[in-house]
Scaffold this active site. Structure first.
Site, PDB file in Angstrom:
ATOM      1  N   THR A 136       0.682  -1.206   0.096  1.00 47.74           N
ATOM      2  CA  THR A 136       0.091  -0.086  -0.044  1.00 47.74           C
ATOM      3  C   THR A 136       1.101   1.480  -0.078  1.00 47.74           C
ATOM      4  O   THR A 136       0.383   2.252  -0.493  1.00 47.74           O
ATOM      5  CB  THR A 136      -0.729   0.096   1.313  1.00 47.74           C
ATOM      6  OG1 THR A 136      -1.482  -1.066   1.538  1.00 47.74           O
ATOM      7  CG2 THR A 136      -2.009   0.995   1.195  1.00 47.74           C
ATOM      8  N   SER A 184       6.338   3.848   8.426  1.00 46.90           N
ATOM      9  CA  SER A 184       5.486   4.587   8.966  1.00 46.90           C
ATOM     10  C   SER A 184       4.950   4.242  10.419  1.00 46.90           C
ATOM     11  O   SER A 184       5.732   4.537  11.050  1.00 46.90           O
ATOM     12  CB  SER A 184       4.090   4.316   7.961  1.00 46.90           C
ATOM     13  OG  SER A 184       3.043   5.023   8.341  1.00 46.90           O
ATOM     14  N   HIS A 185       3.749   3.802  10.374  1.00 50.03           N
ATOM     15  CA  HIS A 185       3.327   3.577  12.016  1.00 50.03           C
ATOM     16  C   HIS A 185       3.735   1.971  12.507  1.00 50.03           C
ATOM     17  O   HIS A 185       3.521   1.773  13.581  1.00 50.03           O
ATOM     18  CB  HIS A 185       1.723   3.485  12.030  1.00 50.03           C
ATOM     19  CG  HIS A 185       1.117   2.442  11.013  1.00 50.03           C
ATOM     20  ND1 HIS A 185       1.285   2.705   9.367  1.00 50.03           N
ATOM     21  CD2 HIS A 185       0.780   1.285  11.034  1.00 50.03           C
ATOM     22  CE1 HIS A 185       0.606   1.722   9.144  1.00 50.03           C
ATOM     23  NE2 HIS A 185       0.425   0.873   9.897  1.00 50.03           N
ATOM     24  N   ASP A 187       1.946   9.671  14.042  1.00 48.96           N
ATOM     25  CA  ASP A 187       2.736   8.287  13.611  1.00 48.96           C
ATOM     26  C   ASP A 187       4.164   8.602  13.605  1.00 48.96           C
ATOM     27  O   ASP A 187       4.565   9.471  13.454  1.00 48.96           O
ATOM     28  CB  ASP A 187       1.888   7.441  12.526  1.00 48.96           C
ATOM     29  CG  ASP A 187       2.377   8.075  11.127  1.00 48.96           C
ATOM     30  OD1 ASP A 187       2.417   9.150  11.070  1.00 48.96           O
ATOM     31  OD2 ASP A 187       2.243   7.090  10.213  1.00 48.96           O
ATOM     32  N   ASP A 235       6.133   8.528  10.817  1.00 48.36           N
ATOM     33  CA  ASP A 235       6.801   9.386   9.715  1.00 48.36           C
ATOM     34  C   ASP A 235       5.656  10.718   9.520  1.00 48.36           C
ATOM     35  O   ASP A 235       6.027  11.419   8.682  1.00 48.36           O
ATOM     36  CB  ASP A 235       6.931   8.752   8.424  1.00 48.36           C
ATOM     37  CG  ASP A 235       5.434   8.263   7.744  1.00 48.36           C
ATOM     38  OD1 ASP A 235       4.515   7.923   8.987  1.00 48.36           O
ATOM     39  OD2 ASP A 235       5.298   8.126   6.774  1.00 48.36           O
ATOM     40  N   ASP A 287       2.475  11.323   9.103  1.00 47.39           N
ATOM     41  CA  ASP A 287       1.405  11.671   8.078  1.00 47.39           C
ATOM     42  C   ASP A 287      -0.081  11.154   8.704  1.00 47.39           C
ATOM     43  O   ASP A 287      -0.915  11.876   8.571  1.00 47.39           O
ATOM     44  CB  ASP A 287       1.613  10.890   6.734  1.00 47.39           C
ATOM     45  CG  ASP A 287       1.933   9.598   6.812  1.00 47.39           C
ATOM     46  OD1 ASP A 287       1.709   8.917   7.933  1.00 47.39           O
ATOM     47  OD2 ASP A 287       2.315   8.954   5.822  1.00 47.39           O
ATOM     48  N   ARG A 288       0.059  10.487   9.755  1.00 46.34           N
ATOM     49  CA  ARG A 288      -1.090  10.119  10.654  1.00 46.34           C
ATOM     50  C   ARG A 288      -1.390  10.870  11.641  1.00 46.34           C
ATOM     51  O   ARG A 288      -0.604  11.413  12.165  1.00 46.34           O
ATOM     52  CB  ARG A 288      -1.264   8.567  11.045  1.00 46.34           C
ATOM     53  CG  ARG A 288      -1.158   7.763   9.931  1.00 46.34           C
ATOM     54  CD  ARG A 288      -1.206   6.252  10.195  1.00 46.34           C
ATOM     55  NE  ARG A 288      -1.230   5.382   9.102  1.00 46.34           N
ATOM     56  CZ  ARG A 288      -1.725   4.106   9.111  1.00 46.34           C
ATOM     57  NH1 ARG A 288      -2.331   3.538  10.311  1.00 46.34           N
ATOM     58  NH2 ARG A 288      -1.664   3.417   8.071  1.00 46.34           N
ATOM     59  N   GLU A 340      -9.855   6.313   6.789  1.00 50.26           N
ATOM     60  CA  GLU A 340     -10.050   5.940   8.118  1.00 50.26           C
ATOM     61  C   GLU A 340      -8.856   5.459   8.905  1.00 50.26           C
ATOM     62  O   GLU A 340      -8.997   5.543  10.203  1.00 50.26           O
ATOM     63  CB  GLU A 340     -11.048   4.736   8.116  1.00 50.26           C
ATOM     64  CG  GLU A 340     -10.758   3.665   7.112  1.00 50.26           C
ATOM     65  CD  GLU A 340      -9.619   2.728   7.483  1.00 50.26           C
ATOM     66  OE1 GLU A 340      -9.495   2.754   8.637  1.00 50.26           O
ATOM     67  OE2 GLU A 340      -8.771   2.497   6.478  1.00 50.26           O
ATOM     68  N   LYS A 383      -1.068  12.536   3.476  1.00 53.38           N
ATOM     69  CA  LYS A 383      -1.761  12.984   4.367  1.00 53.38           C
ATOM     70  C   LYS A 383      -0.827  13.740   5.296  1.00 53.38           C
ATOM     71  O   LYS A 383       0.504  13.528   5.169  1.00 53.38           O
ATOM     72  CB  LYS A 383      -2.398  11.715   5.082  1.00 53.38           C
ATOM     73  CG  LYS A 383      -1.377  10.719   5.381  1.00 53.38           C
ATOM     74  CD  LYS A 383      -2.438   9.234   5.682  1.00 53.38           C
ATOM     75  CE  LYS A 383      -1.671   8.238   6.029  1.00 53.38           C
ATOM     76  NZ  LYS A 383      -1.176   7.514   5.110  1.00 53.38           N
ATOM     77  N   ARG A 425      -8.583  -6.534   8.301  1.00 51.53           N
ATOM     78  CA  ARG A 425      -9.398  -5.345   8.797  1.00 51.53           C
ATOM     79  C   ARG A 425     -10.960  -5.486   8.327  1.00 51.53           C
ATOM     80  O   ARG A 425     -10.934  -5.919   7.089  1.00 51.53           O
ATOM     81  CB  ARG A 425      -8.739  -4.082   8.299  1.00 51.53           C
ATOM     82  CG  ARG A 425      -7.307  -4.145   8.441  1.00 51.53           C
ATOM     83  CD  ARG A 425      -6.968  -2.428   8.433  1.00 51.53           C
ATOM     84  NE  ARG A 425      -5.394  -2.155   8.124  1.00 51.53           N
ATOM     85  CZ  ARG A 425      -4.672  -2.074   9.277  1.00 51.53           C
ATOM     86  NH1 ARG A 425      -5.012  -2.765  10.440  1.00 51.53           N
ATOM     87  NH2 ARG A 425      -3.371  -2.067   9.008  1.00 51.53           N
TER      88      ARG A 425
END
Ligand code: G16
Length: 545
Positions: A20, A115-116, A279, A281, A283-284, A366, A378, A498
């Site tokens: 992703t 990322s996260h 998060d 990096d 972006d969240r 989401e 984001k 998910r």
């Protein structure tokens, strides 16, 4: 003897398929000899950089960040990349990287982040490629990179030391100029153009206490610059503000499970009026009020409904987009303010064409992501400032804002259940079982409502007509409820399943239920249909949002 060396390997790595959000693997996998190098060589062979523009390189500071930057610079020198821009110490958030690509007119960016996902030697590492518009590379590009990596057995690199990049400056090696810049300046400058930081600061200083949790990851320096240096708030408004290689063993995923220190401060102790986290990096984002959690889908709807309070959007917005599993809360807002609302597959890259053609201004997912046309990623801190600007203008609490919103637009009860790192065959079995059942479900009753549609989501990009299939299984019910099931594209251990549940309640209904209660019939019906708890051997999901 030449200092440009060519390294040959016996066989290509077969698993370098970007998911992703780029190539994401365990740190250990990334440390295999030549693993990173082969992937970077594939990127450089795929990129078109026969121009005078720059390449931006930076990462979230996790274990392996600096070493990877050095290797990438060495490979770039061998490829005669004219100019590379890196931040001091290699630390750059994903939104700041997107901004720099656009501002410096770079031909691309390479962002080192998982990322996260947790960091450290036992955590994860990742490489993302962003293209000249500042956004994540589209599938047609990453497919080419993957194809290239499948055949590649050699790469070239500059076999000599790279100077330190711990302060602002320049160095020149062969045909390549490397510029080391402050990684925070340009981003903060952008935020100052969008928001009225003085107005926010005045509001916060008048007894509206906030706390921001940087989770020992990349946003610490950005948050400190904005909240402490620019706005003059007290030092302790930024928690975990120093980027650490292993994030101090935190899992830098801003949700109620992993950002539990912040959740406890806001939801249990109720020590602050506003809390937020970002998060790994940057972006969240997660937004909390006193005793109140804001679902990311609701956050997107709130931002869209309140753009007039933000100087950067005072001239109006052209449209909005959400990923398919994101709740339809924003659809109601779009309808009321008469702007188009697009539904895309999961993944920020799908917003790129819509943003580039000015069809949308705001978009979100989401998965704790919201953003706008100011960059092509984001943006966690942007979302935090957006919320604060609205609160500063409307002079209300987070809880008042969300309740007023529901009273006006109705409420989309929503929850996401994650079954993390379960065996691949179990996840695939559950997914396939539902896929096989879809034709039977359609036009029959499920969870006491008629199933209007049951399919595997296919997206046709309205700009370039490209088609993306298999983007998630959905059951759409007549009573405005939806169930979506998909497999995560960002996990690195086993598979992560998910499941998203949504139900719309109108303004005259009870809007104060706990989402798990409001959605219990959907949750139970799906478990009865698919035996999820039995097959996963889990009484409850790993994470409930
Ligand atoms: C990435 C993408 C997001 C997407 C998310 C989905 O997030 O950038 O656009 O929503 O993956 O994750 P999953 O496939 O696990 O549900 P990030 O923050 O990891 O870059």
């Amino acid at each position: 003897m030449s200092d440009i060396k060519e390294i040959y390997i016996k066989e290509p790595f077969k698993d370098q398929k970007p998911g992703t959000s780029g190539l994401r693997k365990s740190t250990i996998e990334f440390q295999q000899d030549n693993y990173l190098e082969i992937f970077i060589e594939s990127i450089l062979r795929t990129l078109d950089f026969n121009q005078n523009n720059s390449l931006i390189i930076g990462g979230d500071g996790r274990y392996g960040n600096e070493e990877a930057i050095i290797k990438i610079i060495q490979i770039c020198i061998a490829h005669k990349v004219k100019k590379i821009i890196i931040p001091v110490n290699g630390i750059l958030s994903t939104p700041a990287a997107s901004n720099l690509i656009r501002k410096k007119n770079a031909f691309a960016g390479i962002i080192l982040s998982a990322s996260h996902n947790p960091g450290g030697i036992n955590g994860d590492f990742g490489v993302k490629v962003n293209i000249a518009n500042g956004g994540p590379a589209p599938e047609k590009f990453t497919d080419k990179v993957f194809k290239c990596s499948q055949m590649l057995t050699n790469y070239k690199f500059y076999d000599a030391k790279i100077p330190d990049f711990n302060k602002v400056g320049f160095f020149q090696i062969k045909d390549t100029t490397v510029e080391v810049i402050d990684g925070v300046d340009d981003y903060v400058d952008l935020m100052e153009h969008i928001f009225d930081l003085d107005q926010i600061a005045d509001f916060l200083k008048k007894d509206f206490s906030i706390v921001f949790d940087a989770m020992n990851a990349v946003t610490g320096p950005y948050a400190k610059r904005i909240f402490i240096e620019k706005m003059g708030l007290s030092k302790d408004c930024v928690l975990n503000g120093l980027p650490l290689k292993d994030f101090g063993n935190l899992h830098p995923d801003p949700n109620l499970t992993y950002a539990n220190q912040l959740a406890d401060l806001l939801l249990n102790k109720q020590s602050y009026c506003f809390g937020a986290a970002c998060d790994g990096d940057g972006d969240r984002n997660m937004i909390l009020g006193k005793g109140c959690f804001i679902n990311p889908s609701d956050s997107l709807a709130i931002l869209t409904a309140n753009t007039k309070f933000v100087p950067g959007y005072k001239d109006g917005i052209s449209g909005v987009a959400r990923s398919m599993p994101t709740s339809m809360a924003v659809d109601s807002v779009a309808k009321k303010i008469n702007i188009p609302c697009y539904e895309t597959p999961t993944g920020w890259k799908f917003f790129g064409n819509l943003l580039d053609s000015n069809m949308i201004t705001i978009c979100g997912e989401e998965s704790f992501g919201t953003g706008s046309d100011h960059i092509r990623e984001k943006d966690g801190l942007w979302a935090v400032l957006f919320w604060l600007q609205i609160l500063a203008c409307r002079k209300c609490s987070v809880s008042e804002l969300i309740h007023n919103h529901w009273n006006h637009f109705g409420r989309n009860y929503y929850t996401r259940h994650d079954y993390e790192a379960i065996p691949k065959d179990v996840a695939t079995q559950i997914y396939q079982n539902l896929e096989n059942l879809l034709p039977q479900l359609k036009n029959n009753k499920f969870a006491n409502s008629l199933v209007l549609n049951a399919d595997n989501f296919t997206y046709t990009d309205p700009v370039d007509n490209s088609i993306s299939k298999n983007q998630g299984l959905r059951i759409i019910l007549e009573n405005n409820s939806r169930i979506i099931l998909r497999l995560s594209g960002t996990g690195t251990k086993g598979s992560t399943l998910r499941i998203y549940f949504e139900k719309y309640s109108q303004t005259n209904e009870n809007l104060n239920l706990n989402p798990q209660v409001a959605l219990c019939e959907l949750i139970k019906s799906l478990d009865d249909l698919l035996n999820i708890s039995k097959l996963t051997k889990m009484d409850q999901p790993t994470v409930i949002t």
